[in-house]
Design a protein around this motif. Structure first.
Motif, short mmCIF file in Angstrom:
data_model
loop_
_atom_site.label_atom_id
_atom_site.label_comp_id
_atom_site.label_asym_id
_atom_site.label_seq_id
_atom_site.Cartn_x
_atom_site.Cartn_y
_atom_site.Cartn_z
N LYS A 85 34.03 61.28 47.10
CA LYS A 85 34.43 60.78 45.78
C LYS A 85 34.88 61.96 44.92
N VAL A 86 35.92 61.72 44.16
CA VAL A 86 36.39 62.75 43.24
C VAL A 86 36.51 62.11 41.85
N THR A 87 36.06 62.82 40.86
CA THR A 87 36.21 62.40 39.46
C THR A 87 37.10 63.42 38.80
N LYS A 88 38.33 62.99 38.52
CA LYS A 88 39.31 63.90 37.92
C LYS A 88 39.25 63.79 36.41
N PRO A 89 39.53 64.89 35.73
CA PRO A 89 39.60 64.81 34.26
C PRO A 89 40.80 63.98 33.86
N ALA A 90 40.63 63.18 32.84
CA ALA A 90 41.72 62.34 32.36
C ALA A 90 42.63 63.14 31.44
N ALA A 91 43.91 62.86 31.57
CA ALA A 91 44.87 63.50 30.67
C ALA A 91 44.70 62.88 29.29
N PRO A 92 44.76 63.71 28.24
CA PRO A 92 44.59 63.16 26.90
C PRO A 92 45.70 62.15 26.58
N VAL A 93 45.32 61.06 25.97
CA VAL A 93 46.26 60.00 25.65
C VAL A 93 47.07 60.33 24.40
N GLY A 94 46.45 60.98 23.45
CA GLY A 94 47.14 61.28 22.19
C GLY A 94 46.86 60.20 21.15
N THR A 95 47.29 60.47 19.93
CA THR A 95 47.05 59.57 18.82
C THR A 95 48.38 59.14 18.22
N SER A 96 48.46 57.89 17.83
CA SER A 96 49.64 57.36 17.14
C SER A 96 49.20 56.77 15.82
N LEU A 97 50.10 56.81 14.85
CA LEU A 97 49.81 56.24 13.53
C LEU A 97 50.56 54.94 13.36
N PHE A 98 49.88 53.96 12.77
CA PHE A 98 50.48 52.67 12.51
C PHE A 98 50.08 52.24 11.10
N PHE A 99 50.78 51.26 10.60
CA PHE A 99 50.48 50.68 9.29
C PHE A 99 50.36 49.18 9.46
N LEU A 100 49.69 48.54 8.50
CA LEU A 100 49.60 47.08 8.50
C LEU A 100 50.55 46.53 7.45
N THR A 101 51.27 45.47 7.84
CA THR A 101 52.13 44.79 6.87
C THR A 101 51.27 43.87 6.04
N ASP A 102 51.88 43.22 5.06
CA ASP A 102 51.14 42.25 4.24
C ASP A 102 50.65 41.07 5.08
N GLU A 103 51.29 40.86 6.24
CA GLU A 103 50.90 39.77 7.14
C GLU A 103 49.91 40.27 8.20
N ASN A 104 49.40 41.48 8.01
CA ASN A 104 48.44 42.09 8.94
C ASN A 104 49.00 42.28 10.34
N ARG A 105 50.26 42.68 10.42
CA ARG A 105 50.91 43.01 11.68
C ARG A 105 51.11 44.52 11.74
N LEU A 106 51.12 45.08 12.94
CA LEU A 106 51.32 46.51 13.09
C LEU A 106 52.78 46.89 12.92
N THR A 107 52.98 48.05 12.28
CA THR A 107 54.32 48.59 12.14
C THR A 107 54.23 50.11 12.10
N ARG A 108 55.29 50.77 12.50
CA ARG A 108 55.32 52.24 12.43
C ARG A 108 55.79 52.69 11.05
N ARG A 109 56.46 51.81 10.32
CA ARG A 109 56.96 52.14 8.98
C ARG A 109 55.91 51.81 7.94
N ASP A 110 55.75 52.71 6.99
CA ASP A 110 54.82 52.48 5.88
C ASP A 110 55.46 51.45 4.95
N PRO A 111 54.87 50.27 4.87
CA PRO A 111 55.48 49.22 4.02
C PRO A 111 55.46 49.57 2.54
N ASN A 112 54.65 50.53 2.15
CA ASN A 112 54.55 50.93 0.74
C ASN A 112 55.50 52.08 0.39
N GLN A 113 56.24 52.55 1.36
CA GLN A 113 57.16 53.66 1.13
C GLN A 113 58.59 53.15 1.28
N THR A 114 59.41 53.46 0.31
CA THR A 114 60.80 53.02 0.38
C THR A 114 61.57 53.89 1.36
#
Length: 114
Positions: free
Chosen positions: A70-99
């Motif tokens: 058996k081998v247990t390999k180190p996992a590659a880091p996944v990284g972090t992403s930023l998202f925002f919530l719309t007024d309808e509570n849906r994910l978006t990459r754009r900040d709905p409060n920024q023009t």
């Protein structure tokens, strides 16, 4: 004169390990170790190589062993992403409060009257 002892074929641990499946167990373990070293070099993480030798007696009273590598390999880091919530509570990459820049240019044109 001493009597010659007949060859018993007794195996110590290293002989057992080296001769298992005609040396294929050693080859499998070496391949897994190479994979582990490659993964550790790529990620800088920790890993583990485990060789298990589970022993049991079968119904005929013979000792059986089915090794597992058996081998247990180190996992590659996944990284972090930023998202925002719309007024309808849906994910978006754009900040709905920024023009948008285009919206800002349009607003400035309206203010200037043109």
């Amino acid at each position: 004169m001493g009597m010659n002892k007949p060859e018993t074929g007794e195996l110590g641990f290293l002989e057992f390990f080296q001769n298992f499946r005609r040396g294929r167990l050693v080859g499998d373990a070496a391949e897994k170790m190479d994979e582990l070293m490659e993964a550790m070099a790529a990620t800088g993480g920790k890993g583990k190589l485990v060789i298990e030798f589970p022993f049991s007696f079968n119904k005929a009273g013979q000792l059986e062993c089915s090794p597992v590598v058996k081998v247990t390999k180190p996992a590659a880091p996944v990284g972090t992403s930023l998202f925002f919530l719309t007024d309808e509570n849906r994910l978006t990459r754009r900040d709905p409060n920024q023009t948008d820049l285009e919206d800002e240019i349009a607003l400035q044109r309206e203010r200037k009257g043109g």
